[in-house]
Scaffold this active site. Structure first.
Site, PDB file in Angstrom:
ATOM      1  N   TRP A   1      -1.725   9.577  -6.672  1.00 32.75           N
ATOM      2  CA  TRP A   1      -0.764  10.422  -7.388  1.00 32.75           C
ATOM      3  C   TRP A   1      -1.093  11.904  -7.299  1.00 32.75           C
ATOM      4  O   TRP A   1      -0.248  12.737  -7.593  1.00 32.75           O
ATOM      5  CB  TRP A   1      -0.678  10.007  -8.872  1.00 32.75           C
ATOM      6  CG  TRP A   1      -2.019   9.934  -9.569  1.00 32.75           C
ATOM      7  CD1 TRP A   1      -2.749   8.802  -9.792  1.00 32.75           C
ATOM      8  CD2 TRP A   1      -2.802  11.013 -10.095  1.00 32.75           C
ATOM      9  NE1 TRP A   1      -3.940   9.112 -10.415  1.00 32.75           N
ATOM     10  CE2 TRP A   1      -3.994  10.469 -10.625  1.00 32.75           C
ATOM     11  CE3 TRP A   1      -2.616  12.402 -10.180  1.00 32.75           C
ATOM     12  CZ2 TRP A   1      -4.990  11.249 -11.213  1.00 32.75           C
ATOM     13  CZ3 TRP A   1      -3.607  13.186 -10.766  1.00 32.75           C
ATOM     14  CH2 TRP A   1      -4.766  12.604 -11.280  1.00 32.75           C
ATOM     15  N   ASN A   2      -2.353  12.254  -6.949  1.00 29.04           N
ATOM     16  CA  ASN A   2      -2.707  13.676  -7.071  1.00 29.04           C
ATOM     17  C   ASN A   2      -2.147  14.534  -5.937  1.00 29.04           C
ATOM     18  O   ASN A   2      -1.900  15.716  -6.121  1.00 29.04           O
ATOM     19  CB  ASN A   2      -4.228  13.869  -7.235  1.00 29.04           C
ATOM     20  CG  ASN A   2      -5.020  13.364  -6.063  1.00 29.04           C
ATOM     21  OD1 ASN A   2      -4.525  12.577  -5.250  1.00 29.04           O
ATOM     22  ND2 ASN A   2      -6.266  13.782  -5.957  1.00 29.04           N
TER      23      ASN A   2
ATOM     24  N   LYS B   1       2.487   1.984   0.017  1.00 25.96           N
ATOM     25  CA  LYS B   1       2.649   1.804  -1.436  1.00 25.96           C
ATOM     26  C   LYS B   1       2.261   3.128  -2.095  1.00 25.96           C
ATOM     27  O   LYS B   1       1.091   3.503  -2.141  1.00 25.96           O
ATOM     28  CB  LYS B   1       1.754   0.677  -1.954  1.00 25.96           C
ATOM     29  CG  LYS B   1       2.057   0.354  -3.400  1.00 25.96           C
ATOM     30  CD  LYS B   1       0.802   0.329  -4.242  1.00 25.96           C
ATOM     31  CE  LYS B   1       1.161   0.343  -5.715  1.00 25.96           C
ATOM     32  NZ  LYS B   1       1.284   1.705  -6.254  1.00 25.96           N
ATOM     33  N   PRO B   2       3.264   3.875  -2.606  1.00 23.40           N
ATOM     34  CA  PRO B   2       2.928   5.134  -3.276  1.00 23.40           C
ATOM     35  C   PRO B   2       2.425   4.858  -4.688  1.00 23.40           C
ATOM     36  O   PRO B   2       2.688   3.789  -5.250  1.00 23.40           O
ATOM     37  CB  PRO B   2       4.276   5.875  -3.327  1.00 23.40           C
ATOM     38  CG  PRO B   2       5.297   4.783  -3.377  1.00 23.40           C
ATOM     39  CD  PRO B   2       4.717   3.588  -2.645  1.00 23.40           C
ATOM     40  N   ALA B   3       1.742   5.829  -5.278  1.00 20.86           N
ATOM     41  CA  ALA B   3       1.284   5.678  -6.668  1.00 20.86           C
ATOM     42  C   ALA B   3       2.497   5.518  -7.580  1.00 20.86           C
ATOM     43  O   ALA B   3       3.532   6.154  -7.366  1.00 20.86           O
ATOM     44  CB  ALA B   3       0.495   6.911  -7.063  1.00 20.86           C
ATOM     45  N   SER B   4       2.350   4.699  -8.620  1.00 23.80           N
ATOM     46  CA  SER B   4       3.479   4.459  -9.529  1.00 23.80           C
ATOM     47  C   SER B   4       3.848   5.713 -10.316  1.00 23.80           C
ATOM     48  O   SER B   4       4.974   5.845 -10.763  1.00 23.80           O
ATOM     49  CB  SER B   4       3.127   3.348 -10.518  1.00 23.80           C
ATOM     50  OG  SER B   4       2.971   2.161  -9.799  1.00 23.80           O
TER      51      SER B   4
ATOM     52  N   GLY C   1      -8.059   6.923  -2.911  1.00 22.28           N
ATOM     53  CA  GLY C   1      -8.101   6.623  -4.345  1.00 22.28           C
ATOM     54  C   GLY C   1      -9.531   6.421  -4.793  1.00 22.28           C
ATOM     55  O   GLY C   1     -10.474   6.960  -4.189  1.00 22.28           O
ATOM     56  N   SER C   2      -9.702   5.598  -5.815  1.00 27.11           N
ATOM     57  CA  SER C   2     -11.037   5.473  -6.415  1.00 27.11           C
ATOM     58  C   SER C   2     -11.972   4.601  -5.562  1.00 27.11           C
ATOM     59  O   SER C   2     -11.522   3.714  -4.823  1.00 27.11           O
ATOM     60  CB  SER C   2     -10.926   4.857  -7.807  1.00 27.11           C
ATOM     61  OG  SER C   2     -10.572   3.498  -7.688  1.00 27.11           O
TER      62      SER C   2
ATOM     63  N   GLU D   1     -10.577   6.944   1.743  1.00 23.63           N
ATOM     64  CA  GLU D   1     -10.890   8.289   1.224  1.00 23.63           C
ATOM     65  C   GLU D   1     -11.082   8.111  -0.269  1.00 23.63           C
ATOM     66  O   GLU D   1     -10.106   7.975  -1.013  1.00 23.63           O
ATOM     67  CB  GLU D   1      -9.721   9.248   1.466  1.00 23.63           C
ATOM     68  CG  GLU D   1      -9.371   9.483   2.913  1.00 23.63           C
ATOM     69  CD  GLU D   1     -10.446  10.208   3.681  1.00 23.63           C
ATOM     70  OE1 GLU D   1     -11.391  10.741   3.060  1.00 23.63           O
ATOM     71  OE2 GLU D   1     -10.349  10.228   4.916  1.00 23.63           O
ATOM     72  N   LEU D   2     -12.343   8.106  -0.718  1.00 22.91           N
ATOM     73  CA  LEU D   2     -12.621   7.680  -2.095  1.00 22.91           C
ATOM     74  C   LEU D   2     -13.102   8.857  -2.953  1.00 22.91           C
ATOM     75  O   LEU D   2     -12.876  10.004  -2.620  1.00 22.91           O
ATOM     76  CB  LEU D   2     -13.624   6.525  -2.051  1.00 22.91           C
ATOM     77  CG  LEU D   2     -13.208   5.379  -1.105  1.00 22.91           C
ATOM     78  CD1 LEU D   2     -14.271   4.312  -1.027  1.00 22.91           C
ATOM     79  CD2 LEU D   2     -11.873   4.798  -1.513  1.00 22.91           C
TER      80      LEU D   2
ATOM     81  N   CYS E   1      -9.965  15.288  -5.080  1.00 23.63           N
ATOM     82  CA  CYS E   1     -11.233  14.640  -4.759  1.00 23.63           C
ATOM     83  C   CYS E   1     -12.265  15.612  -4.192  1.00 23.63           C
ATOM     84  O   CYS E   1     -13.453  15.308  -4.190  1.00 23.63           O
ATOM     85  CB  CYS E   1     -11.009  13.486  -3.792  1.00 23.63           C
ATOM     86  SG  CYS E   1     -10.094  13.996  -2.335  1.00 23.63           S
TER      87      CYS E   1
ATOM     88  N   GLU F   1     -16.924  11.835 -11.480  1.00 25.90           N
ATOM     89  CA  GLU F   1     -15.961  12.875 -11.132  1.00 25.90           C
ATOM     90  C   GLU F   1     -15.119  13.153 -12.393  1.00 25.90           C
ATOM     91  O   GLU F   1     -14.477  12.245 -12.918  1.00 25.90           O
ATOM     92  CB  GLU F   1     -15.089  12.266 -10.030  1.00 25.90           C
ATOM     93  CG  GLU F   1     -14.329  13.209  -9.203  1.00 25.90           C
ATOM     94  CD  GLU F   1     -13.623  12.472  -8.054  1.00 25.90           C
ATOM     95  OE1 GLU F   1     -13.352  11.251  -8.145  1.00 25.90           O
ATOM     96  OE2 GLU F   1     -13.318  13.144  -7.060  1.00 25.90           O
TER      97      GLU F   1
END
Ligand SMILES: O=CCCCC(=O)O
Length: 485
Positions: free
Chosen positions: A157-158, A181-184, A234-235, A256-257, A290, A388
């Site tokens: 989402w960021n 799949k995009p962030a909700s 994401g995480s 990419e975490l 990130c 983080e």
């Protein structure tokens, strides 16, 4: 434009096989404006069955898409790039309404997102092979590159636009169709970009957007033998899970975490330049990036001067508010969990002896707004050193010498971005080589560029996005051994 509904790019649907579709169940996800909590629209909540249909559509589209020449694929990507620029303001408004970042920053992200389409359009034409000396005089060995196949992407989402084009641009340039799949929280940037991709001539099935239930969609992508590559931003926690799932069919994977970026200020640094870089890196997207600084490591001899200058810059330059308002450059955090995490890090640091220099609380505007905060005397046992923060908290950790700084910087399981400021050339090389990170900003706080290979080491991920390396992630290497008889 009065509301999102008036925006010609607003598409409250999923996009599968070139059609705008609802969920089989009819279920919807409410999308909230983080600045005021209002519902700005709804998208379908898809699950396994619709994702499987998207995978089938991508599989069907693969032969024709890979058969186009690199130039033909590049022309479509460039058209998509141009359309994103043409619609930059509308795309930026959609992003601000669903994500919260200020309009100017959102427009900047649209430009950045489009730059990946241009970059990969150009790189598509440079997928070169090799010839290799063979072991026998009557043999020849050729190395070629081919698209990996159908790709499954899960995006955050960021950066609701750039993290999609960085993956989709590379996949499409390589000749791969993709299911995203995009962030909700931020699906409308994805569907608006799908609309422009369609207008640019991306054929049906080549780019599919499936908003919905994360775990069902991820399982459908990783359990399909048709999907040959998973790409995720994401995480670390979710990345670890996806990596386990991708093992089932030995899917290629890029991750990419999370990061825990150190920003080291040595006593020989230009302190004003360091503060400028600190502001640019720390407060990008309100601290929700990130590669945002998480720990300012500052040499003890200059720590007071640095804190004074940083506090002055934070006081005078940061304006918190609704991102659609003129002059605002720090929007809301994405949600209350974000607010709670920043508060927890501050409480923990102050309880353990850190000095609060500025801010310290949620912003008087309430909701998801947080006051930019500065603390000094942070220590490695504090939460802010270990996790983080993902918010506007600047934590300063004093250090004594170069050896301490490097040890503190590397004392984390993460290794995405690190920054340092120094005017000593030998130190620049020494420290760059000693830092266990995938990206190093030296005398700069801004490192993002489509031409550079973005990615981390250790628990920050695998693979690279952007650069020529970003295209290779979507290709398989094949060698031909030819016997001439
Ligand atoms: O949170 C990660 C987004 C990366 C943004 C960038 O490319 O700089």
């Amino acid at each position: 434009m009065e509301s999102l509904q008036d925006c010609p790019l607003f598409r409250p649907f999923a996009y599968i096989d070139g059609s705008w579709v609802a969920a089989d169940s009819g279920e919807q996800i409410d999308v909230l404006n983080p600045a005021n909590g209002e519902v700005i629209g709804q998208v379908p909540r898809l699950g396994r069955a619709e994702t499987e249909r998207a995978i089938e559509a991508a599989e069907a589209a693969f032969p024709a898409w890979r058969a186009l020449t690199a130039q033909e694929r590049a022309d479509i990507l460039m058209k998509w790039h141009d359309l994103m620029h043409e619609h930059q303001d509308e795309l930026a408004l959609i992003m601000t309404l669903e994500q919260g970042k200020p309009l100017k920053e959102a427009a900047g992200e649209i430009g950045y997102a489009a730059s990946f389409l241009r970059w990969f359009a150009e790189e598509a034409r440079r997928v070169y092979g090799e010839t290799v000396p063979a072991a026998k005089s009557n043999q020849r060995i050729l190395v070629t590159k081919q698209p990996v196949g159908v790709v499954g992407a899960i995006t955050p989402w960021n950066f609701p636009a750039a993290m999609i084009t960085r993956k989709v641009g590379a996949a499409l340039a390589a000749g791969c169709p993709i299911v995203v799949k995009p962030a909700s929280q931020t699906p409308f940037s994805a569907t608006a970009m799908a609309l422009l991709a369609e207008r640019a001539g991306v054929p049906r099935g080549v780019f599919n957007v499936v908003p919905g239930r994360a775990s069902e969609i991820a399982s459908a992508l990783t359990e399909s033998p048709v999907v040959r590559k998973i790409t995720f931003t994401g995480s670390t926690e979710v990345g670890r899970q996806l990596m386990k799932q991708a093992a089932e069919h030995i899917q290629k994977i890029s991750l990419e975490l999370g990061g825990n970026a150190p920003f080291i200020v040595f006593e020989d640094a230009d302190l004003d330049a360091a503060v400028e870089g600190a502001m640019a890196s720390k407060f990008r997207n309100g601290g929700q990036t990130c590669v945002c600084v998480n720990r300012f490591l500052v040499q003890s001899s200059v720590v007071n001067a640095f804190c004074e200058k940083l506090a002055a810059a934070m006081n005078s330059e940061l304006h918190v508010g609704d991102g659609t308002e003129e002059g605002v450059n720090i929007g809301p955090l994405i949600d209350q969990d974000g607010v709670e995490k920043v508060s927890r890090h501050i409480r923990d640091a102050v309880d353990k002896g850190a000095e609060l220099l500025l801010g310290g609380n949620p912003h008087p505007l309430g909701g998801n707004f947080f006051t930019p905060t500065l603390i000094n005397d942070a220590k490695p046992d504090m939460l802010v050193a270990q996790e983080e923060t993902f918010g506007p908290l600047s934590a300063v950790f004093p250090f004594d010498d170069e050896e301490d700084a490097v040890a503190m910087a590397n004392d984390t399981p993460f290794g995405l971005a690190a920054y340092f400021y120094s005017r000593d050339l030998s130190r620049v090389w020494r420290v760059s080589e000693a830092l266990e990170y995938g990206i190093i900003g030296i005398n700069t706080g801004l490192i993002s560029n489509p031409a550079a290979p973005f990615g981390g080491v250790k628990e920050s991920g695998l693979g690279r996005e952007g650069g020529h390396q970003g295209l290779e992630e979507f290709m398989e290497t094949k060698y031909l051994c030819i016997d001439l008889g």
